[in-house]
Scaffold this motif. Structure first.
Motif, short mmCIF file in Angstrom:
data_model
loop_
_atom_site.label_atom_id
_atom_site.label_comp_id
_atom_site.label_asym_id
_atom_site.label_seq_id
_atom_site.Cartn_x
_atom_site.Cartn_y
_atom_site.Cartn_z
N GLY A 72 0.78 -1.24 0.00
CA GLY A 72 0.00 0.00 0.00
C GLY A 72 0.81 1.28 0.00
O GLY A 72 0.24 2.36 -0.11
N HIS A 73 2.14 1.18 0.10
CA HIS A 73 2.97 2.40 0.14
C HIS A 73 3.39 2.74 -1.29
O HIS A 73 4.45 2.35 -1.76
N LEU A 74 2.52 3.46 -2.00
CA LEU A 74 2.78 3.80 -3.39
C LEU A 74 3.56 5.10 -3.50
O LEU A 74 3.44 5.99 -2.65
N VAL A 75 4.35 5.21 -4.55
CA VAL A 75 5.14 6.41 -4.79
C VAL A 75 4.78 6.96 -6.16
O VAL A 75 4.05 6.33 -6.95
N LEU A 76 5.29 8.14 -6.46
CA LEU A 76 4.96 8.80 -7.73
C LEU A 76 5.32 7.93 -8.93
O LEU A 76 4.57 7.86 -9.91
#
Length: 460
Positions: A72-76
């Motif tokens: 769930g830790h999404l980045v650009l």
């Protein structure tokens, strides 16, 4: 086509089902990606033609994708890569002359780009960093056996081996200056030079650990390779033997970046290196402009000038086609030919510039997203090199920064074919996930004493 092509993929699937993700990555996927060419393929019903490494990446990449979603830790970069592939799918389905071809290109792009990206994002940092770097460096060094044979004999070793897999391919390699061009498993020399340059950047981290004596248990093989600079010398020699100027130029830029960890103030060092790179880029542009400004095409002096002039004319001739392509492009197999350029491969014009190629296939939308991916892939390791506390981690971030810069420079001279989509997007995802490999030692604020009391009165 032989069913033997499916064996590594079945092994990888078995390891993934058993929960042995690390073994699937290190012992199955990476060897097939770096040691076997993409021409070893099989066509299954209702699927695109898949190489051995692409078959292996499917179970491992799907597991990595679920891990990324669950985390769930999404980045650009996650959104940029996903948007780029959505743009590719829209352009292919809408504008490819044969819709089925467009669908198959979209599927193979997802397999060879997004799945390796997901693996890089979730399966390497920080626990597997050392193991993956060692494997990649070792596998690329092993490419010297077929590569030097090609350079010396003008033939490749993969054609006779391919017959075991039921694959027919030409045994001949491209010649330049009377010698074969080192290509090995990449089959194309410029793509091989790019892949080798990326491995050289990763090897620089191992060299840093050896030089600073922070590498615990390197083993006999890597002790020999790093102590006597064998890996470094061989990788540089391999790039030279490809006789590819794009990767060679990229390697020079990468070498400058790799000097940053040698300085105490890394921000100042980064600014100095950035200035030198900008100065070098301006000088190279002026030199190439002078080299390719000729009144008569028959006045070309040598192959180097001819190659540079071809790339300049390629951009000029495709410019009106790009304008007509608009925001969504033409599709990768359906863009019009540039008259007077030649260089047809199976009826499709070969484009030796990935940025131009993306603009043709996906239009302005895909091109802008591709540029943003390039910028973000450089920005993230740059920021990590300033913020991480451990010098070991900061040095690795700089090595990844160098790899990204080299990748984008090289892709200005070649399209992203063979293993480059997998290798490139694996490293792009990896660069987004750089994490501290070991905790920084913290000095205790408590007095270093075993006494029950901090002070002791002494009577004399």
């Amino acid at each position: 086509m032989s069913a033997f092509i499916l064996v590594p993929g079945l092994i990888c699937l078995f390891l993934v089902v058993c929960g042995r993700m690390d073994a699937a990555l290190l012992s199955v996927y990476l060897p097939t990606a770096f040691l076997l060419p993409q021409t070893y393929t099989i066509r299954l019903p209702h699927l695109p033609e898949l190489s051995i490494s692409e078959i292996c990446v499917i179970p491992l990449g799907v597991a990595a994708l679920f891990r990324l979603i669950r985390k769930g830790h999404l980045v650009l970069m996650d959104f940029l890569v996903a948007s780029f592939l959505i743009s590719l799918t829209i352009s292919e389905v809408l504008y490819e002359h044969v819709t089925k071809d467009g669908i198959l290109i979209a599927i193979i792009s997802f397999i060879s780009m997004f799945l390796p990206y997901a693996i890089g994002r979730t399966m390497i940092e920080p626990e597997n960093r050392m193991a993956v770097v060692r494997r990649i460096v070792l596998f690329v060094l092993l490419l010297g056996v077929p590569g030097i044979f090609e350079w010396r004999m003008g033939r490749n070793l993969y054609a006779p081996i391919g017959k075991l897999f039921g694959v027919d391919m030409s045994p001949f390699v491209q010649l330049r200056n009377g010698r074969g061009r080192f290509a090995a498993a990449f089959i194309d020399s410029e793509m091989a030079g790019t892949g080798i340059a990326l491995a050289a950047a990763l090897n620089a981290w191992l060299a840093f650990l050896w030089r600073t004596r922070t590498w615990q248990n390197p083993g006999e093989i890597f002790t020999f390779l790093e102590k006597y600079h064998v890996a470094e010398i061989l990788l540089l020699a391999y790039v030279y033997l490809t006789q590819s100027r794009g990767p060679e130029l990229a390697l020079v830029a990468g070498y400058l970046i790799l000097q940053i960890p040698r300085f105490k103030n890394m921000k100042v060092a980064t600014a100095v290196v950035a200035f030198l790179l900008a100065l070098g880029a301006a000088s190279a542009y002026l030199y190439l402009d002078q080299l390719t400004t000729v009144a008569d095409i028959n006045a070309i002096h040598d192959e180097q000038q001819g190659s540079a002039l071809y790339r300049r004319r390629m951009i000029e001739l495709f410019e009106p086609i790009l304008e007509r392509g608009g925001w969504l492009g033409w599709g990768y197999k359906s863009f019009p030919h540039a008259q007077g350029l030649g260089n047809l491969d199976n009826g499709v014009q070969s484009v030796d510039n990935q940025f131009l190629y993306v603009n043709l296939g996906q239009g302005r939308v895909g091109f802008i997203l591709f540029i943003l991916i390039a910028v973000e892939s450089v920005r993230t390791p740059l920021m990590r090199s300033w913020r991480l506390q451990s010098m070991e981690d900061r040095a690795f971030a700089v090595c990844m920064l160098a790899a990204m810069v080299m990748l984008w420079i090289a892709l200005g001279t070649v399209y992203m074919g063979a293993q480059l989509p997998q290798v490139g997007f694996l490293l792009i995802g990896w660069g987004q996930s750089i994490a501290p490999r070991s905790p920084v030692p913290v000095v205790s604020e408590e007095p270093a004493t075993n006494s029950e009391f901090f002070f002791r009165r002494v009577f004399t």
